[in-house]
Design an enzyme around this catalytic site. Sequence first.
Site, mmCIF file in Angstrom:
data_model
loop_
_atom_site.group_PDB
_atom_site.id
_atom_site.type_symbol
_atom_site.label_atom_id
_atom_site.label_comp_id
_atom_site.label_asym_id
_atom_site.label_seq_id
_atom_site.Cartn_x
_atom_site.Cartn_y
_atom_site.Cartn_z
ATOM 1 N N GLN A 95 83.427 28.056 -45.839
ATOM 2 C CA GLN A 95 83.527 27.628 -47.236
ATOM 3 C C GLN A 95 84.928 27.067 -47.537
ATOM 4 O O GLN A 95 85.557 26.515 -46.658
ATOM 5 C CB GLN A 95 83.161 28.771 -48.196
ATOM 6 N N ASP A 132 82.608 22.420 -47.184
ATOM 7 C CA ASP A 132 81.989 21.183 -46.679
ATOM 8 C C ASP A 132 83.009 20.074 -46.461
ATOM 9 O O ASP A 132 82.676 18.893 -46.538
ATOM 10 C CB ASP A 132 80.879 20.688 -47.616
ATOM 11 N N LYS A 157 85.502 20.939 -41.676
ATOM 12 C CA LYS A 157 86.350 21.822 -40.854
ATOM 13 C C LYS A 157 85.866 21.892 -39.422
ATOM 14 O O LYS A 157 86.661 22.037 -38.495
ATOM 15 C CB LYS A 157 86.373 23.231 -41.467
ATOM 16 N N GLY A 191 77.791 25.899 -42.705
ATOM 17 C CA GLY A 191 77.363 25.055 -41.603
ATOM 18 C C GLY A 191 78.478 24.147 -41.141
ATOM 19 O O GLY A 191 78.999 23.354 -41.926
ATOM 20 N N HIS A 192 78.901 24.274 -39.882
ATOM 21 C CA HIS A 192 79.934 23.404 -39.325
ATOM 22 C C HIS A 192 79.267 22.432 -38.360
ATOM 23 O O HIS A 192 78.623 22.843 -37.396
ATOM 24 C CB HIS A 192 81.005 24.221 -38.605
#
Length: 429
Positions: free
Chosen positions: A228, A13, A16, A40-41
């Site tokens: 991650q 988180d 990235k 989730g990006h």
Amino acid sequence: MSIQVIVGAQWGDEGKGKIVDHLSEDVDIVARYQGGANAGHTVVIPGKRGQPDKEYVLHLIPSGIFHTHVTCVIGNGVVLDPVALMSEIDQLKSSGIRIEGRLFISHNAHLIMPYHKLLDAAREQGDEKIGTTGRGIGPAYIDKYMRTGIRVVDLLDRDVLCKKLKRNIEASNKLLSKVYNTAVLDVDAIIQEYLDFDTKIDPYVKDTAAYLNTAVKRKKRVLAEGAQGALLDIDFGTYPYVTSSNPTSGGACTGLGIPPTAISSIIGVVKAYSTRVGNGPFPTEQDNDIGEYLRQHGGEYGATTGRPRRCGWLDLFSLQYSVRVNGIEKIAVTKLDVLDDVDEIKVCVGYKLGNTRLKHFPTDAQTLERVEPIYRTFKGWKTKTSDVRKYHQLPREAKRYLEAISELCGVKVWMVSVGARRDQTLLVK
């Protein structure tokens, strides 16, 4: 130019997605090397001609997809959720983003099946929860290493697929009904569902390892991204409160089929403070007003699950460890603007265990739960930074904070993010 690898240097988180989107302007290929739809990006695309900004949350497709010249690859190290993948493809297509010819999926990637999700949820009902997203990631990797997994290539042969699915579903149904007392799955319905998925995914399937190695020989610019963060790595993270794959830079080689000699640089992404999702030790966690302030001002809620993230001060002792195991050469610091109104900012520069100051970061949860952080305090800058567009325009105290991060973790701060938008990105010269 060979391959750049970008890794999360904390517990994930770190932002990235935004950094990958920024770097994608200057590369030809962006390749995802591990994890699944539990990551989730988030990418914010500025609106055109007065239109509002648009936010996208991607779980599987690399963030480079928003640059029309970029080809995106989902490597063999990823465990693929067909439902999540097709949802993302549909979302992007509906926004006018071309996918065909720009997205390739490894034929050796393993598939997440409905029984993986059920087993994941069932195992989280006990007293010793890991805090997973329930997306079936761990059980899918278990099947992979038990050599009973189902890969994308298996979709090409109906007989092989049916045989493997029946075997796996029957075994999972026994476990679900007799151990966890949950409902069982319909074998025929799942077989039909995945045969239908085969027709949708077929245009994207490719031998991506061969494709990437050919691209490197042709001097194409490749960016490899992990999901991650390093402190959740199955081997080098805070075990057992980790993910089921290798987000560290070494995972790029096995997750994409590329040689280590092709990697030219490794970039770490770190927040200006620390967060963690799920259970496990978090020495600098602030379960108090400052933790709540960071959560609210930083929007610290999971992009995948919506769960509130645990928040705390930046842990430079763990960052030093992450720099070492990844070979990080430079870092991007995100969410600096979240600290704009904080009077005093602390960073952890070491741990004590009893009267002993530790020399190295401990990755076993038992030790990490007992350590006491050693803090260094910095004066806050108390000035809005989200409107700053050049590094030299940052407040003096903010630059001192960033310089201290660089000095204490041993690598240069190369980029600073002061907001979610593309133009809120500062290069440090």
